[in-house]
Enzyme design. Structure first.
Site, PDB file in Angstrom:
ATOM      1  N   ASP A  16       0.866  -1.180   0.000  1.00 33.48           N
ATOM      2  CA  ASP A  16       0.000   0.000   0.000  1.00 33.48           C
ATOM      3  C   ASP A  16       0.905   1.233   0.000  1.00 33.48           C
ATOM      4  O   ASP A  16       2.108   1.139   0.293  1.00 33.48           O
ATOM      5  CB  ASP A  16      -0.890  -0.037   1.253  1.00 33.48           C
ATOM      6  CG  ASP A  16      -1.787   1.169   1.380  1.00 33.48           C
ATOM      7  OD1 ASP A  16      -2.439   1.530   0.380  1.00 33.48           O
ATOM      8  OD2 ASP A  16      -1.826   1.758   2.481  1.00 33.48           O
ATOM      9  N   ASP A  18      -0.233   5.107   0.908  1.00 31.60           N
ATOM     10  CA  ASP A  18      -0.465   6.127   1.934  1.00 31.60           C
ATOM     11  C   ASP A  18      -0.379   5.544   3.339  1.00 31.60           C
ATOM     12  O   ASP A  18      -0.983   4.517   3.648  1.00 31.60           O
ATOM     13  CB  ASP A  18      -1.834   6.778   1.732  1.00 31.60           C
ATOM     14  CG  ASP A  18      -1.876   7.625   0.474  1.00 31.60           C
ATOM     15  OD1 ASP A  18      -0.822   8.093   0.028  1.00 31.60           O
ATOM     16  OD2 ASP A  18      -2.987   7.802  -0.072  1.00 31.60           O
ATOM     17  N   ASP A 187      -1.520  -0.051   6.212  1.00 33.40           N
ATOM     18  CA  ASP A 187      -1.872   0.563   7.496  1.00 33.40           C
ATOM     19  C   ASP A 187      -3.363   0.526   7.778  1.00 33.40           C
ATOM     20  O   ASP A 187      -3.790   0.819   8.897  1.00 33.40           O
ATOM     21  CB  ASP A 187      -1.478   2.042   7.470  1.00 33.40           C
ATOM     22  CG  ASP A 187      -2.408   2.836   6.548  1.00 33.40           C
ATOM     23  OD1 ASP A 187      -3.173   3.692   7.032  1.00 33.40           O
ATOM     24  OD2 ASP A 187      -2.407   2.563   5.332  1.00 33.40           O
TER      25      ASP A 187
END
Length: 227
Positions: A16, A18, A187
């Site tokens: 991922d 961001d 996250d």
């Protein structure tokens, strides 16, 4: 006579972007950039930031919101968006790259794994990061282009939530990747479907809901920061 397809043998490492490889939400910075440059109204900026928050809480109809978000780009030249996003990336995003993430990407490459960025962003924002990290593959939300012009539509599925699994499975089939032996770093609780799809989920700087789930399941948890 039927033939049995051989089992995939390659390990993948999906990242991922961001709050994982980047210690910031690039969508928020893009909205601020667009607002400063006068290309986005205050109302649309507020709408976009609200979507960002709801996305992190996994409270969005991802396809519907993506369809709304990309309408504003109808009729815009692809070259114009590429030039603007690359300049923005160098000016505002490079500083947020996490050294730990950069090192992990490099380690997976040394180990012979197929590395791919797996992001809800578009290629315009994700490809500059991939190039900087030496990542060959980008799986992201794809915008429809015709004759060098954006149509204001996206190609479903959006690369978010369950859509990440769809795109990753297609990519895995094309590259002989065994997802049961592969890694996914993120996250966000909204990425739970993809975390559950791979054999080696990796949780990085998690939001509160993902932190609770990761602890309950015994998943590895790390904290990455910008330099």
């Amino acid at each position: 006579m039927t033939t049995t397809r051989p089992e995939p043998t390659t390990v993948g490492a999906f990242f991922d972007v961001d709050h994982t490889l980047l210690a910031v939400n690039s969508a928020v910075l893009w909205v601020r950039h667009q607002r400063r440059s006068g290309k986005m109204s205050a109302a649309k900026a507020l709408r976009s930031l609200t979507w960002v928050v709801r996305y992190r809480l996994a409270l969005l109809d991802l396809e519907a919101v993506t369809a709304k978000a990309v309408r504003d780009y109808a009729g815009v030249a692809v070259a114009e968006v590429e030039a603007e996003t690359r300049a923005w990336f160098e000016a505002e995003i490079v500083r947020w790259i996490c050294p730990e993430g950069q090192a992990r990407v490099a380690r997976h490459r040394r180990d012979g794994h197929v590395v791919a960025l797996l992001s809800s962003g578009t290629r315009f924002s994700v490809e500059p990061l991939a190039e900087r990290l030496g990542v060959e593959h980008v799986l992201c939300t794809r915008l429809e282009e015709q004759g060098g012009i954006l149509t204001g539509k996206h190609l479903a599925p959006a690369c978010a939530g369950p859509g990440k699994v769809v795109l990753a499975e297609k990519f895995a089939a094309e590259h002989d990747i065994d997802l049961s032996r592969s890694y996914f770093y993120t996250d966000s609780f909204s990425d739970l479907p993809m975390l559950e799809r791979v054999g080696r989920p990796q949780v990085v700087s998690p939001d509160p809901r993902l932190l609770r789930r990761a602890r309950a399941l015994g998943w590895p948890i790390e904290r990455w920061q910008a330099a």
